[in-house]
Design an enzyme around this catalytic site. Structure first.
Site, PDB file in Angstrom:
ATOM      1  N   GLY A  23      -2.442  -7.395 -12.086  1.00 15.69           N
ATOM      2  CA  GLY A  23      -1.857  -8.694 -11.777  1.00 15.69           C
ATOM      3  C   GLY A  23      -0.452  -8.661 -11.214  1.00 15.69           C
ATOM      4  N   GLY A  25       0.386  -7.578  -8.263  1.00 10.94           N
ATOM      5  CA  GLY A  25       0.376  -7.765  -6.810  1.00 10.94           C
ATOM      6  C   GLY A  25       0.125  -6.497  -6.022  1.00 10.94           C
ATOM      7  N   LYS A  26      -0.597  -5.543  -6.626  1.00 12.06           N
ATOM      8  CA  LYS A  26      -0.896  -4.296  -5.915  1.00 12.06           C
ATOM      9  C   LYS A  26      -1.697  -4.560  -4.645  1.00 12.06           C
ATOM     10  CE  LYS A  26      -3.073  -2.349  -9.295  1.00 12.06           C
ATOM     11  NZ  LYS A  26      -2.891  -3.360 -10.337  1.00 12.06           N
ATOM     12  N   THR A  27      -2.746  -5.377  -4.769  1.00 11.37           N
ATOM     13  CA  THR A  27      -3.625  -5.595  -3.624  1.00 11.37           C
ATOM     14  C   THR A  27      -2.899  -6.297  -2.490  1.00 11.37           C
ATOM     15  OG1 THR A  27      -5.597  -5.678  -5.026  1.00 11.37           O
ATOM     16  CG2 THR A  27      -5.771  -6.685  -2.860  1.00 11.37           C
ATOM     17  N   SER A  28      -2.156  -7.362  -2.801  1.00 15.35           N
ATOM     18  CA  SER A  28      -1.453  -8.092  -1.741  1.00 15.35           C
ATOM     19  C   SER A  28      -0.379  -7.214  -1.103  1.00 15.35           C
ATOM     20  CB  SER A  28      -0.844  -9.387  -2.284  1.00 15.35           C
ATOM     21  OG  SER A  28       0.019  -9.129  -3.373  1.00 15.35           O
ATOM     22  N   ASP A  50     -10.792   0.335  -7.061  1.00 16.29           N
ATOM     23  CA  ASP A  50     -10.811  -0.485  -8.275  1.00 16.29           C
ATOM     24  C   ASP A  50     -12.223  -1.013  -8.503  1.00 16.29           C
ATOM     25  OD1 ASP A  50     -10.476  -2.352 -10.304  1.00 16.29           O
ATOM     26  OD2 ASP A  50      -8.584  -3.098  -9.507  1.00 16.29           O
ATOM     27  N   THR A 509      -7.047 -15.124  -5.883  1.00 19.96           N
ATOM     28  CA  THR A 509      -7.662 -13.873  -6.317  1.00 19.96           C
ATOM     29  C   THR A 509      -8.072 -13.890  -7.790  1.00 19.96           C
ATOM     30  OG1 THR A 509      -6.503 -12.633  -4.609  1.00 19.96           O
ATOM     31  CG2 THR A 509      -7.321 -11.389  -6.483  1.00 19.96           C
TER      32      THR A 509
END
Length: 590
Positions: A23, A25-28, A50, A509
């Site tokens: 949560g 913000g790794k993906t963004s 993931d 997300t």
């Protein structure tokens, strides 16, 4: 405070790993970095490892194991390593050559050996290792970015090269919980190259992503030190979501700003040695390529030209209604589930405190490898009706190995014992041991309410969906299946006994991920009872343009949850202070 992270101004290695607490913000951040590098003319591959990936939600493109071009960004390609699909392919690679050559009974035994969670893990790692060690990949792409899983899974994933290499070197008996080792022996060279790439500072950079809050900073520090121990020393830290300024007349804005600064002052000394950058708190959703491009821009966007906050307001109950519901229906097992970082631990802790205040005997525990319960109750005295615990992987693995050796090992000769010890060195032993401990905790619900703060989504589903596989594995290893394990799935599926709370944030997300989680649970015949929307800016009265812009963007997702997804829904506003300790957690039920 910190320089702003901008890929246009930093020399980056070919392999980039984005990791951190769920949560943060790794993906963004990974997606925005990939878009920025591609816009510079670099050829970029973005990979998710993931099990609970949301990469396709951010890029708005359907992804598979094979790289596909992102239509709106020249030079950018992306893929999503699906562990289940990889495991299916891997099983067929091992078993397929023997079809028609060996008896059906032998093939069935091989299939059973390859049915466990360990096979899923090693199959996904095969894909991961290929990308790290394949020279053709480096020739095709200037950068390969890995959007990794929440920290516990990432640590396990990155430690696997060493673990599996060691396991294969030690193994001499030709079979393990993964099936015939002939299916793995040829991978030794591949794994060795993966280890070399991970620890080479000219090839690999670990990008630790953290929010400016205490728990995710602590988690980043843990990840940093543990990964340094296995040779991954080239690291940078990004503090994501930092509010740049605040309105002194707005209590929410001031509290938000000051709470972030206090958390940063508590950064551990070891983490202060890591080169650190920041990214701003933004009012808009970081989905879609246009919004991703704004993240590294020098100007601020506020989404505020909207009067929908004051018209047609959404009225939802607070967490006290969830607690009242579970108390009145005498639910005995309660899970909090959801994407990492949405506040499962806080919600589980508040539910446990609320039920204990109503006179119920309650046991609160966690199956999350990151185990944040100690932080939630730091320095406080528990109520007389509440006990807490966490499932410690090291202790459970040691206990499980001793039990197997004392039971299944009885009467074996030296060669048989050597085989058994070898089998117990497989990395999946930890999963089996944790599953047993999980079943034992749930068994306690016959005498008290058990509230379980579960691991992030992918791990949770693996834990629940693997029941049948663990039945087989534990029967094979020990010759016996504990009663607690036999009773577990029927108990989880009984709506009069078990309640699942899906925790989310009012953002794209987390909501999309929670919706997928709910569908997966329903396929496992487990129906969630409540959704809790946590840390909602919409539920505050902020006038700060950035924060109010975020509140506006939340409304559509609150409506989606309330009207389309949740059987029952509650909302918790963003709070001026973290509720740490028993007495503070009681405030949730007022």
């Amino acid at each position: 405070m910190y320089p702003v992270f901008n890929p246009n101004q930093i020399a980056l290695t070919p392999f980039l790993f984005f990791t951190g607490k769920g949560g943060v913000g790794k993906t963004s951040t990974a997606c925005a970095t990939a878009v920025s590098l591609a816009d510079q003319g670099k050829k970029v591959l973005l990979v998710s490892t993931d099990p609970a990936s949301n990469l396709q939600d951010v890029l708005d493109v359907e992804l598979t194991n094979d790289p596909v071009a992102i239509p709106s960004v020249n030079n950018l390609f992306a893929c999503n390593i699906d562990p289940e699909a990889s495991a299916k392919t891997y099983r067929e690679q091992v078993v397929g050559p023997y079809r028609g050559k060996l008896p059906d009974a032998v093939l069935a035994t091989m299939q059973e050996q390859l049915s466990g969670a360990c096979t899923v893990e090693i199959a996904a790692f095969d894909e991961f290792s290929h990308l790290l060690s394949d020279e053709d990949v480096l020739n095709r792409y200037d950068h390969v970015l890995f959007d990794t899983a929440p920290t516990g899974h990432t640590l396990r994933l990155l430690q696997l090269p060493t673990a599996w290499t060691g396991f294969l070197e030690e193994s001499t008996h030709g079979a393990s919980c993964l099936g015939p080792l002939s299916g793995l022996g040829e991978k030794k060279e591949l794994y060795a190259k993966a280890v070399e790439s991970l620890s080479n500072p000219e090839k690999t950079t670990l990008i630790l992503v953290s929010r400016p809050d205490v728990s995710s900073i602590v988690e980043a520090n843990r990840a940093s030190s543990e990964l340094k121990e296995i040779g991954i020393e080239n690291q940078i830290l990004i503090i994501n979501g930092l509010l740049q300024s605040h309105q002194s007349e707005d209590e929410v804005s001031t509290a938000f700003y000051e709470r972030q600064r206090r958390a940063l002052k508590e950064t551990p000394d070891a983490l202060k040695q890591v080169v650190t950058f920041s990214l701003p708190f933004v009012s808009y959703s970081l989905t879609g390529v246009d919004n991703l491009r704004h993240l590294f821009s020098s100007y601020t966007i506020t989404v505020f030209e909207d009067d929908s906050l004051s018209t047609d307001p959404i009225q939802l109950p607070g967490l006290n209604k969830v607690i009242d519901d579970f108390s009145s229906k005498n639910i005995r097992v309660i899970f909090t589930m959801g994407k990492g970082g949405v506040g499962k631990t806080s919600i589980a802790s508040a539910i446990a405190v609320g039920l204990s205040e109503k006179g119920h005997r309650v046991h609160l525990t966690t199956t999350d490898p990151a185990a944040h319960l100690a932080y939630a109750f730091e320095g406080s005295v528990l109520g007389e009706n509440l006990t807490i615990s966490s499932i410690n992987p090291e202790i459970e693995v040691k206990k499980y190995k001793q039990e197997v050796l004392s039971t299944a090992g009885e009467g074996l000769d030296e060669e048989g014992l050597a085989y058994l010890r070898e089998d117990l060195e497989s990395p999946c032993t930890e999963e089996i041991a944790l599953f047993r401990a999980f079943a034992e905790v749930v068994e306690k619900s016959e005498n008290e309410i058990v509230v379980i703060d579960t691991a992030p989504t992918g791990h949770t589903l693996l834990l629940l969906d693997s029941t049948e596989a663990y039945h087989k594995e534990m029967s094979r290893s020990t010759g016996d299946i504990p009663e607690s394990v036999k009773k577990l799935l029927p108990r989880l599926r009984n709506p009069e006994e078990t309640g699942v709370v899906i925790v989310t944030l009012a953002e794209a997300t987390p909501v999309l991920e929670a919706a997928r989680l709910q569908e997966d649970l329903k396929r496992a015949q487990i129906d969630p009872k409540w959704w809790v929307i946590n840390q909602s800016m919409y539920a505050t009265d902020t006038t700060d343009p950035i924060l109010k812009g975020r509140a506006v963007s939340e409304k559509r997702w609150i409506k989606t949850v309330n009207e389309e997804l949740a059987p029952q829904c509650a909302v918790i506003p963003w709070l001026h202070e973290e509720k740490i300790g028993y007495n503070k957690l009681k405030e949730f039920i007022l």
